[in-house]
Design a protein around this motif. Structure first.
Motif, PDB file in Angstrom:
ATOM      1  N   GLU A 176       0.858  -1.182   0.000  1.00 60.97           N
ATOM      2  CA  GLU A 176       0.000   0.000   0.000  1.00 60.97           C
ATOM      3  C   GLU A 176       0.904   1.245   0.000  1.00 60.97           C
ATOM      4  O   GLU A 176       1.931   1.256   0.682  1.00 60.97           O
ATOM      5  CB  GLU A 176      -0.824  -0.070   1.296  1.00 60.97           C
ATOM      6  N   LEU A 177       0.523   2.249  -0.756  1.00 60.77           N
ATOM      7  CA  LEU A 177       1.316   3.483  -0.787  1.00 60.77           C
ATOM      8  C   LEU A 177       0.761   4.481   0.223  1.00 60.77           C
ATOM      9  O   LEU A 177      -0.441   4.519   0.474  1.00 60.77           O
ATOM     10  CB  LEU A 177       1.299   4.093  -2.194  1.00 60.77           C
ATOM     11  N   ARG A 178       1.645   5.301   0.768  1.00 55.93           N
ATOM     12  CA  ARG A 178       1.245   6.308   1.751  1.00 55.93           C
ATOM     13  C   ARG A 178       1.946   7.644   1.458  1.00 55.93           C
ATOM     14  O   ARG A 178       3.030   7.648   0.860  1.00 55.93           O
ATOM     15  CB  ARG A 178       1.605   5.852   3.174  1.00 55.93           C
ATOM     16  N   PRO A 179       1.316   8.770   1.892  1.00 56.93           N
ATOM     17  CA  PRO A 179       1.967  10.061   1.685  1.00 56.93           C
ATOM     18  C   PRO A 179       3.393  10.062   2.240  1.00 56.93           C
ATOM     19  O   PRO A 179       3.644   9.509   3.324  1.00 56.93           O
ATOM     20  CB  PRO A 179       1.070  11.037   2.464  1.00 56.93           C
ATOM     21  N   GLY A 180       4.291  10.653   1.497  1.00 62.53           N
ATOM     22  CA  GLY A 180       5.700  10.694   1.899  1.00 62.53           C
ATOM     23  C   GLY A 180       6.546   9.624   1.250  1.00 62.53           C
ATOM     24  O   GLY A 180       7.774   9.717   1.231  1.00 62.53           O
ATOM     25  N   ASP A 181       5.890   8.606   0.688  1.00 69.64           N
ATOM     26  CA  ASP A 181       6.655   7.539   0.018  1.00 69.64           C
ATOM     27  C   ASP A 181       7.364   8.100  -1.219  1.00 69.64           C
ATOM     28  O   ASP A 181       6.829   8.958  -1.911  1.00 69.64           O
ATOM     29  CB  ASP A 181       5.713   6.417  -0.459  1.00 69.64           C
ATOM     30  N   ARG A 182       8.532   7.570  -1.460  1.00 71.41           N
ATOM     31  CA  ARG A 182       9.257   7.942  -2.678  1.00 71.41           C
ATOM     32  C   ARG A 182       9.161   6.759  -3.638  1.00 71.41           C
ATOM     33  O   ARG A 182       9.459   5.629  -3.269  1.00 71.41           O
ATOM     34  CB  ARG A 182      10.716   8.260  -2.338  1.00 71.41           C
TER      35      ARG A 182
ATOM     36  N   ALA B   5      -3.854  13.983  -2.160  1.00 73.43           N
ATOM     37  CA  ALA B   5      -4.473  14.942  -3.079  1.00 73.43           C
ATOM     38  C   ALA B   5      -5.672  15.610  -2.419  1.00 73.43           C
ATOM     39  O   ALA B   5      -6.147  15.153  -1.371  1.00 73.43           O
ATOM     40  CB  ALA B   5      -4.921  14.209  -4.346  1.00 73.43           C
ATOM     41  N   GLU B   6      -6.143  16.683  -3.039  1.00 73.36           N
ATOM     42  CA  GLU B   6      -7.298  17.416  -2.476  1.00 73.36           C
ATOM     43  C   GLU B   6      -8.538  16.540  -2.377  1.00 73.36           C
ATOM     44  O   GLU B   6      -9.360  16.709  -1.482  1.00 73.36           O
ATOM     45  CB  GLU B   6      -7.607  18.639  -3.357  1.00 73.36           C
ATOM     46  N   ASP B   7      -8.681  15.599  -3.317  1.00 72.48           N
ATOM     47  CA  ASP B   7      -9.870  14.734  -3.290  1.00 72.48           C
ATOM     48  C   ASP B   7      -9.718  13.569  -2.315  1.00 72.48           C
ATOM     49  O   ASP B   7     -10.568  12.683  -2.250  1.00 72.48           O
ATOM     50  CB  ASP B   7     -10.163  14.202  -4.701  1.00 72.48           C
ATOM     51  N   GLY B   8      -8.642  13.560  -1.553  1.00 69.72           N
ATOM     52  CA  GLY B   8      -8.442  12.505  -0.560  1.00 69.72           C
ATOM     53  C   GLY B   8      -7.632  11.328  -1.064  1.00 69.72           C
ATOM     54  O   GLY B   8      -7.173  10.503  -0.279  1.00 69.72           O
ATOM     55  N   GLY B   9      -7.479  11.225  -2.354  1.00 71.70           N
ATOM     56  CA  GLY B   9      -6.690  10.128  -2.923  1.00 71.70           C
ATOM     57  C   GLY B   9      -5.201  10.440  -2.875  1.00 71.70           C
ATOM     58  O   GLY B   9      -4.780  11.422  -2.268  1.00 71.70           O
ATOM     59  N   LEU B  10      -4.437   9.591  -3.522  1.00 71.30           N
ATOM     60  CA  LEU B  10      -2.989   9.807  -3.557  1.00 71.30           C
ATOM     61  C   LEU B  10      -2.576  10.317  -4.933  1.00 71.30           C
ATOM     62  O   LEU B  10      -3.150   9.923  -5.941  1.00 71.30           O
ATOM     63  CB  LEU B  10      -2.248   8.500  -3.281  1.00 71.30           C
ATOM     64  N   GLU B  11      -1.596  11.208  -4.936  1.00 75.13           N
ATOM     65  CA  GLU B  11      -1.019  11.620  -6.215  1.00 75.13           C
ATOM     66  C   GLU B  11       0.489  11.718  -6.057  1.00 75.13           C
ATOM     67  O   GLU B  11       1.005  11.785  -4.930  1.00 75.13           O
ATOM     68  CB  GLU B  11      -1.630  12.922  -6.728  1.00 75.13           C
ATOM     69  N   ALA B  12       1.172  11.738  -7.183  1.00 71.76           N
ATOM     70  CA  ALA B  12       2.637  11.775  -7.137  1.00 71.76           C
ATOM     71  C   ALA B  12       3.139  13.123  -7.631  1.00 71.76           C
ATOM     72  O   ALA B  12       2.580  13.691  -8.579  1.00 71.76           O
ATOM     73  CB  ALA B  12       3.204  10.661  -8.012  1.00 71.76           C
ATOM     74  N   ARG B  13       4.148  13.631  -6.975  1.00 70.70           N
ATOM     75  CA  ARG B  13       4.793  14.876  -7.417  1.00 70.70           C
ATOM     76  C   ARG B  13       6.240  14.556  -7.807  1.00 70.70           C
ATOM     77  O   ARG B  13       6.887  13.723  -7.168  1.00 70.70           O
ATOM     78  CB  ARG B  13       4.811  15.891  -6.261  1.00 70.70           C
ATOM     79  N   VAL B  14       6.733  15.275  -8.811  1.00 71.22           N
ATOM     80  CA  VAL B  14       8.090  15.000  -9.277  1.00 71.22           C
ATOM     81  C   VAL B  14       9.109  15.607  -8.312  1.00 71.22           C
ATOM     82  O   VAL B  14       8.935  16.727  -7.842  1.00 71.22           O
ATOM     83  CB  VAL B  14       8.320  15.592 -10.689  1.00 71.22           C
ATOM     84  N   ALA B  15      10.154  14.846  -8.010  1.00 71.36           N
ATOM     85  CA  ALA B  15      11.249  15.348  -7.164  1.00 71.36           C
ATOM     86  C   ALA B  15      12.477  15.548  -8.048  1.00 71.36           C
ATOM     87  O   ALA B  15      12.974  14.594  -8.635  1.00 71.36           O
ATOM     88  CB  ALA B  15      11.553  14.338  -6.068  1.00 71.36           C
ATOM     89  N   TYR B  16      12.918  16.792  -8.184  1.00 74.89           N
ATOM     90  CA  TYR B  16      14.085  17.054  -9.045  1.00 74.89           C
ATOM     91  C   TYR B  16      15.375  17.018  -8.243  1.00 74.89           C
ATOM     92  O   TYR B  16      15.441  17.523  -7.158  1.00 74.89           O
ATOM     93  CB  TYR B  16      13.935  18.410  -9.742  1.00 74.89           C
TER      94      TYR B  16
END
Lengths: 293, 100
Positions: free
Chosen positions: B68-74, B89-100
């Protein structure tokens, strides 16, 4: 994670692409597949398909010149190697789309004159803006122009064409599928490599933003020329009606078979510009709204 | 390098254990064979993501972990070679952000 540049290796490219999704293909599709008889047998549709494919060849020739030209200005070995693999990807794209022209009945001796006849002048301008940055060995601007703007556009165009071809022309859909997979790597390189480099060169942002605005205008003008006043409009209607009962050609929530050309242009342009805005924002470049032709 | 796109994760350090998932190959062929089950094509707006899945914002492929994925996971997206961080995410789900 810290050693992400190590993924830009020829070995990774070999295992993913030639030994992966391209295994067993011939010019990007399974051997034995041919163009849709509906397109080949209808003079208007065939000419339309040739015209569209010429734009793909022109775009890919530009991408080939840009990715090969950027190799020597890349600041690190891993980026040089990645761009070398991208150069081969782009050369392959030029080849498979050129082969499609031959599959549509164009003779080899007619290739360059057909390109001259059908190449959209706005697409040529789009390419000139990018290649000027490459010629100046401006790596950051060149990669934004090539891997974010050009590849970002190609990614959406190919996806839309793929959705529209799955039922009507599986051979072309298969050809596009491999190019979409290639584009994933190219846009990824653009964002990830430039995302870190732009932080080191903030002085380059204004020129890059002007380039994006200019390239976006020429892209929109190319779309406008392709979709508006289309002489094959009635033929396309016939083609769409022939697919009634077939699965929807869904792309971004719309059924492409049910859209008028102007609606398709609007959907494609809005999708690409939205993607530009998001991608550029992520790497710290402010998206510039282009003039609408 | 671990084959799972979820990077540097230690089950023993978490108070609430993560749900585990058995991954099947979905036919995604854009990465070397041993990594293929960790990715699948996104089927558009109606495509529901499971608790072990997140969409790569760069190349739009669905990244799948055995956990299971959780916020903060890379997580790592191999098709486009992007490094990502999972956020709520705002809708309560999970989303990924790019880390440069």
């Amino acid at each position: 994670m810290s050693d992400f540049l190590s993924m830009y290796s020829v070995q990774h490219w070999l295992e993913s692409c030639p030994q992966g999704y391209l295994v067993g293909t011939e010019f990007g599709h399974p051997p034995g597949e041919s163009e849709s008889e509906l397109i080949v047998s209808d003079p208007l549709l065939r000419e339309q398909a040739i015209g569209t494919t010429v734009q793909l060849v022109v775009g890919e020739r530009c991408a080939l010149a840009a990715s090969s030209g950027l190799i020597n200005s890349a600041p690190d070995e891993a980026s040089k190697r990645f761009l070398a693999t991208q150069t081969l990807d782009e050369a392959r794209h030029v080849e498979i789309f050129t082969q499609r022209l031959f599959d549509l009945g164009l003779k080899k001796s007619e290739l360059e004159s057909a390109i001259e006849q059908y190449a959209n002048p706005n697409l040529m301008k789009f390419a000139e803006v990018l290649l000027e940055k490459v010629d100046r060995k401006d790596f950051v601007a060149g990669v934004v122009g090539q891997n974010v703007v050009l590849e970002g556009m190609a990614f959406s165009v190919f996806e839309m064409m793929y959705a529209g071809s799955q039922t009507l022309n599986p051979k072309f859909a298969h050809t596009l599928s491999g190019t979409i997979a290639d584009e994933r790597r190219h846009v990824g390189f653009g964002e990830n490599r430039i995302g870190s480099l732009i932080q080191e060169h903030p002085e380059k942002k204004p020129a890059i933003e002007r380039m994006q605005k200019e390239m976006s205008y020429y892209m929109l003008a190319t779309f406008a020329d392709s979709f508006r006043n289309n002489p094959a409009r009635e033929e396309f209607k016939k083609l769409r009606m022939s697919t009634s009962g077939a699965p929807k050609a869904e792309w971004h929530g719309a059924d492409l078979n049910a859209l008028e050309p102007e609606e398709m242009e609007s959907l494609l342009a809005d999708t690409v510009l939205k993607e530009f805005k998001v991608r550029l924002g992520r790497i710290g470049i402010e998206y510039q709204t282009p003039i609408r032709p | 390098m671990s084959t799972d796109p979820l990077l540097r994760h230690d089950d023993l350090q978490e108070a609430v254990p993560r749900q585990r998932f058995l991954l099947e190959d979905t036919g995604f062929d854009e990465v070397p064979p041993k990594y293929r089950r960790f990715y699948r094509k996104w089927r558009g707006p109606g495509d529901a993501l499971a608790a072990n899945e997140v969409i790569c914002p760069v190349c739009k492929v669905v990244i799948r972990s055995t956990r299971e994925l959780r916020p903060g996971d890379r997580v790592y997206c191999m098709p486009c070679m992007s490094r990502l961080v999972v956020v709520r995410a705002e809708d309560g789900g999970l989303e990924a952000r790019v880390a440069y």
